[in-house]
Design a protein around this motif. Structure first.
Motif, PDB file in Angstrom:
ATOM      1  N   MET A   1     -45.304 -42.519  72.790  1.00 54.30           N
ATOM      2  CA  MET A   1     -46.118 -42.559  71.564  1.00 54.30           C
ATOM      3  C   MET A   1     -46.643 -41.166  71.261  1.00 54.30           C
ATOM      4  SD  MET A   1     -49.468 -44.904  70.743  1.00 54.30           S
ATOM      5  CE  MET A   1     -50.328 -44.739  69.182  1.00 54.30           C
ATOM      6  N   ASN A   2     -46.569 -40.755  70.043  1.00 46.03           N
ATOM      7  CA  ASN A   2     -47.035 -39.437  69.642  1.00 46.03           C
ATOM      8  C   ASN A   2     -48.529 -39.493  69.348  1.00 46.03           C
ATOM      9  OD1 ASN A   2     -44.402 -37.878  69.305  1.00 46.03           O
ATOM     10  ND2 ASN A   2     -44.013 -39.744  68.161  1.00 46.03           N
ATOM     11  N   THR A   3     -49.274 -38.581  69.942  1.00 46.42           N
ATOM     12  CA  THR A   3     -50.722 -38.574  69.763  1.00 46.42           C
ATOM     13  C   THR A   3     -51.179 -37.509  68.787  1.00 46.42           C
ATOM     14  OG1 THR A   3     -51.012 -37.069  71.641  1.00 46.42           O
ATOM     15  CG2 THR A   3     -51.083 -39.437  72.098  1.00 46.42           C
ATOM     16  N   PHE A   4     -50.332 -36.561  68.468  1.00 46.93           N
ATOM     17  CA  PHE A   4     -50.690 -35.466  67.573  1.00 46.93           C
ATOM     18  C   PHE A   4     -51.964 -34.783  68.041  1.00 46.93           C
ATOM     19  CE2 PHE A   4     -47.926 -38.184  65.077  1.00 46.93           C
ATOM     20  CZ  PHE A   4     -47.023 -37.253  64.585  1.00 46.93           C
ATOM     21  N   ASN A   5     -51.945 -34.400  69.310  1.00 51.27           N
ATOM     22  CA  ASN A   5     -53.066 -33.671  69.887  1.00 51.27           C
ATOM     23  C   ASN A   5     -53.202 -32.324  69.199  1.00 51.27           C
ATOM     24  OD1 ASN A   5     -53.866 -31.473  72.046  1.00 51.27           O
ATOM     25  ND2 ASN A   5     -54.861 -33.385  72.642  1.00 51.27           N
ATOM     26  N   THR A   6     -54.403 -32.028  68.713  1.00 54.33           N
ATOM     27  CA  THR A   6     -54.571 -30.829  67.897  1.00 54.33           C
ATOM     28  C   THR A   6     -54.421 -29.545  68.692  1.00 54.33           C
ATOM     29  OG1 THR A   6     -56.981 -31.025  68.116  1.00 54.33           O
ATOM     30  CG2 THR A   6     -55.958 -31.997  66.160  1.00 54.33           C
ATOM     31  N   SER A   7     -54.779 -29.578  69.968  1.00 55.16           N
ATOM     32  CA  SER A   7     -54.579 -28.381  70.799  1.00 55.16           C
ATOM     33  C   SER A   7     -53.093 -28.085  70.958  1.00 55.16           C
ATOM     34  CB  SER A   7     -55.231 -28.574  72.176  1.00 55.16           C
ATOM     35  OG  SER A   7     -56.630 -28.654  72.069  1.00 55.16           O
ATOM     36  N   SER A   8     -52.284 -29.136  71.160  1.00 60.95           N
ATOM     37  CA  SER A   8     -50.840 -28.954  71.294  1.00 60.95           C
ATOM     38  C   SER A   8     -50.225 -28.448  70.001  1.00 60.95           C
ATOM     39  CB  SER A   8     -50.179 -30.276  71.706  1.00 60.95           C
ATOM     40  OG  SER A   8     -50.659 -30.711  72.957  1.00 60.95           O
ATOM     41  N   ILE A   9     -50.721 -28.951  68.873  1.00 57.43           N
ATOM     42  CA  ILE A   9     -50.205 -28.494  67.585  1.00 57.43           C
ATOM     43  C   ILE A   9     -50.524 -27.015  67.392  1.00 57.43           C
ATOM     44  CG2 ILE A   9     -50.466 -28.732  65.085  1.00 57.43           C
ATOM     45  CD1 ILE A   9     -50.883 -31.749  65.580  1.00 57.43           C
ATOM     46  N   ARG A  10     -51.759 -26.614  67.707  1.00 51.64           N
ATOM     47  CA  ARG A  10     -52.118 -25.199  67.549  1.00 51.64           C
ATOM     48  C   ARG A  10     -51.296 -24.311  68.492  1.00 51.64           C
ATOM     49  NH1 ARG A  10     -57.124 -27.500  65.947  1.00 51.64           N
ATOM     50  NH2 ARG A  10     -57.746 -26.604  63.914  1.00 51.64           N
ATOM     51  N   LYS A  11     -51.047 -24.785  69.704  1.00 52.00           N
ATOM     52  CA  LYS A  11     -50.218 -23.987  70.613  1.00 52.00           C
ATOM     53  C   LYS A  11     -48.806 -23.840  70.049  1.00 52.00           C
ATOM     54  CE  LYS A  11     -48.426 -23.492  75.296  1.00 52.00           C
ATOM     55  NZ  LYS A  11     -47.048 -23.228  74.836  1.00 52.00           N
ATOM     56  N   ALA A  12     -48.254 -24.916  69.491  1.00 48.81           N
ATOM     57  CA  ALA A  12     -46.909 -24.835  68.906  1.00 48.81           C
ATOM     58  C   ALA A  12     -46.881 -23.829  67.756  1.00 48.81           C
ATOM     59  CB  ALA A  12     -46.471 -26.219  68.423  1.00 48.81           C
ATOM     60  N   ILE A  13     -47.946 -23.800  66.948  1.00 52.30           N
ATOM     61  CA  ILE A  13     -48.027 -22.837  65.848  1.00 52.30           C
ATOM     62  C   ILE A  13     -48.034 -21.417  66.394  1.00 52.30           C
ATOM     63  CG2 ILE A  13     -49.523 -21.961  64.002  1.00 52.30           C
ATOM     64  CD1 ILE A  13     -50.441 -24.938  63.652  1.00 52.30           C
ATOM     65  N   LEU A  14     -48.845 -21.177  67.399  1.00 48.37           N
ATOM     66  CA  LEU A  14     -48.900 -19.841  68.009  1.00 48.37           C
ATOM     67  C   LEU A  14     -47.539 -19.436  68.568  1.00 48.37           C
ATOM     68  CD1 LEU A  14     -52.313 -20.143  69.875  1.00 48.37           C
ATOM     69  CD2 LEU A  14     -51.829 -18.596  67.957  1.00 48.37           C
ATOM     70  N   ASP A  15     -46.890 -20.362  69.236  1.00 51.16           N
ATOM     71  CA  ASP A  15     -45.590 -20.039  69.832  1.00 51.16           C
ATOM     72  C   ASP A  15     -44.538 -19.770  68.763  1.00 51.16           C
ATOM     73  OD1 ASP A  15     -46.704 -20.310  72.336  1.00 51.16           O
ATOM     74  OD2 ASP A  15     -45.890 -22.324  72.697  1.00 51.16           O
ATOM     75  N   MET A  16     -44.571 -20.525  67.667  1.00 50.11           N
ATOM     76  CA  MET A  16     -43.641 -20.261  66.572  1.00 50.11           C
ATOM     77  C   MET A  16     -43.891 -18.885  65.960  1.00 50.11           C
ATOM     78  SD  MET A  16     -43.060 -23.731  64.288  1.00 50.11           S
ATOM     79  CE  MET A  16     -44.590 -24.583  64.661  1.00 50.11           C
ATOM     80  N   ALA A  17     -45.159 -18.606  65.676  1.00 53.75           N
ATOM     81  CA  ALA A  17     -45.497 -17.327  65.043  1.00 53.75           C
ATOM     82  C   ALA A  17     -45.125 -16.153  65.938  1.00 53.75           C
ATOM     83  CB  ALA A  17     -46.983 -17.287  64.714  1.00 53.75           C
ATOM     84  N   TYR A  18     -45.329 -16.317  67.236  1.00 56.31           N
ATOM     85  CA  TYR A  18     -44.997 -15.250  68.182  1.00 56.31           C
ATOM     86  C   TYR A  18     -43.481 -15.078  68.288  1.00 56.31           C
ATOM     87  CZ  TYR A  18     -44.927 -12.481  72.470  1.00 56.31           C
ATOM     88  OH  TYR A  18     -44.709 -11.494  73.401  1.00 56.31           O
ATOM     89  N   ALA A  19     -42.759 -16.202  68.381  1.00 54.58           N
ATOM     90  CA  ALA A  19     -41.300 -16.133  68.493  1.00 54.58           C
ATOM     91  C   ALA A  19     -40.681 -15.487  67.269  1.00 54.58           C
ATOM     92  CB  ALA A  19     -40.722 -17.533  68.704  1.00 54.58           C
ATOM     93  N   GLY A  20     -41.226 -15.790  66.084  1.00 53.83           N
ATOM     94  CA  GLY A  20     -40.660 -15.264  64.851  1.00 53.83           C
ATOM     95  C   GLY A  20     -41.272 -13.967  64.391  1.00 53.83           C
ATOM     96  N   SER A  21     -42.273 -13.479  65.149  1.00 53.01           N
ATOM     97  CA  SER A  21     -43.023 -12.275  64.756  1.00 53.01           C
ATOM     98  C   SER A  21     -43.430 -12.364  63.289  1.00 53.01           C
ATOM     99  CB  SER A  21     -42.196 -11.001  64.999  1.00 53.01           C
ATOM    100  OG  SER A  21     -42.993  -9.849  64.769  1.00 53.01           O
ATOM    101  N   THR A  22     -44.095 -13.482  62.981  1.00 57.87           N
ATOM    102  CA  THR A  22     -44.429 -13.743  61.590  1.00 57.87           C
ATOM    103  C   THR A  22     -45.906 -14.064  61.428  1.00 57.87           C
ATOM    104  OG1 THR A  22     -43.730 -14.969  59.627  1.00 57.87           O
ATOM    105  CG2 THR A  22     -43.815 -16.203  61.682  1.00 57.87           C
ATOM    106  N   VAL A  23     -46.294 -14.443  60.218  1.00 55.26           N
ATOM    107  CA  VAL A  23     -47.707 -14.468  59.824  1.00 55.26           C
ATOM    108  C   VAL A  23     -48.129 -15.883  59.417  1.00 55.26           C
ATOM    109  CG1 VAL A  23     -47.651 -12.055  59.159  1.00 55.26           C
ATOM    110  CG2 VAL A  23     -47.091 -13.798  57.446  1.00 55.26           C
TER     111      VAL A  23
END
Length: 269
Positions: A1-23
């Motif tokens: 079951m997906n809980t949509f934990n907000t800490s996990s979502i924010r970490k995924a955003i950080l990891d995407m932004a870092y991987a793509g060197s984007t804003v």
């Protein structure tokens, strides 16, 4: 079951932004709770059939916050780990603005001001076919500078689109500064009320308030479109990003990526 934990979502955003060197990190962080609650409790959406004809619609008019939606779609299994790791990379399907070619993304948005018109059209179509589908459209407060937003609002009221719920991310900033300095908006709730909406203002990071508000407004099929004005913090969850508009355009270094990940995983949001 997906809980949509907000800490996990924010970490995924950080990891995407870092991987793509984007804003666009700060403006993604301000809508995390708004989308997490929507996907967790309210949006009728089957990840195995993202184009199901009876689905609810989510139009991210604020298309530059799309990393949050990508993180939610990843939790649902629509996107893979590899998709997120290759965000903004060569050959990726995940670009820096909302793109309708991605399963689960309804509209290509990034040129601000037109997403609400798309949402209004989807809501009208659902009404014309006597469907119980809902349409949620998330807009930014700076985006409300656009006249097309208010044309769409008038249309929604005229055609009694009570299946439309507009979510306003009122984080107080737009690309080049504070909204009050660029184009003061006054009371956003009062503006939507004047345009014929049922409108309410809430704390956009209080998940209980968000859930209760979505639930209450969805149940009001009274001929009026709905608007939730969510007071949010740009960069919410990372101390050195909060209310600092430099993070609209700043890229992560290895050092501040690690520092930010530590903060969000420790539950500072």
């Amino acid at each position: 079951m997906n809980t949509f934990n907000t800490s996990s979502i924010r970490k995924a955003i950080l990891d995407m932004a870092y991987a793509g060197s984007t804003v666009h990190i700060g403006c993604a962080f301000s809508i995390v709770e708004l989308l997490a609650v929507l996907y967790r409790e309210h949006l009728r959406f089957d990840p195995k059939r993202p184009d199901a004809p009876d689905r609810d619609y989510l139009v991210l008019s604020k298309g530059h916050g799309v990393m949050t939606q990508y993180a939610c779609l990843h939790e649902l299994g629509c996107l893979t780990d590899a998709d997120l790791a290759n965000y903004f990379g060569n050959g990726t399907r995940l670009k820096g603005l909302a793109d309708a070619h991605v399963p689960g993304v309804e509209a290509t948005c990034g040129s601000l001001g037109h997403g609400l018109s798309v949402g209004v059209g989807l809501a009208l179509a659902a009404k014309l076919k006597n469907s119980d589908q809902a349409c949620y459209t998330l807009v930014g407060d700076g985006e409300l500078n656009e006249g097309s937003i208010w044309e769409a609002a008038m249309f929604a009221a005229q055609f009694k689109l009570d299946n439309l719920l507009v979510i306003v991310d009122e984080n107080g900033f737009q690309a080049m500064g504070r909204t009050d300095e660029v184009m003061g908006l006054g009371s956003i709730e009062a503006k939507f009320t004047a345009f014929g909406f049922d409108a309410v203002t809430i704390d956009g990071h209080d998940e209980t308030a968000i859930d209760q508000t979505y639930r209450r407004l969805k149940a009001l099929r009274n001929g009026k479109p709905k608007a939730v004005v969510a007071k949010t913090v740009k960069g919410k969850g990372v101390s050195f990003m909060e209310n600092d508009n430099i993070w609209h355009y700043t890229r992560l270094s290895p050092e501040n990526h690690a520092e930010a990940v530590l903060e969000v995983t420790n539950g500072r949001n």
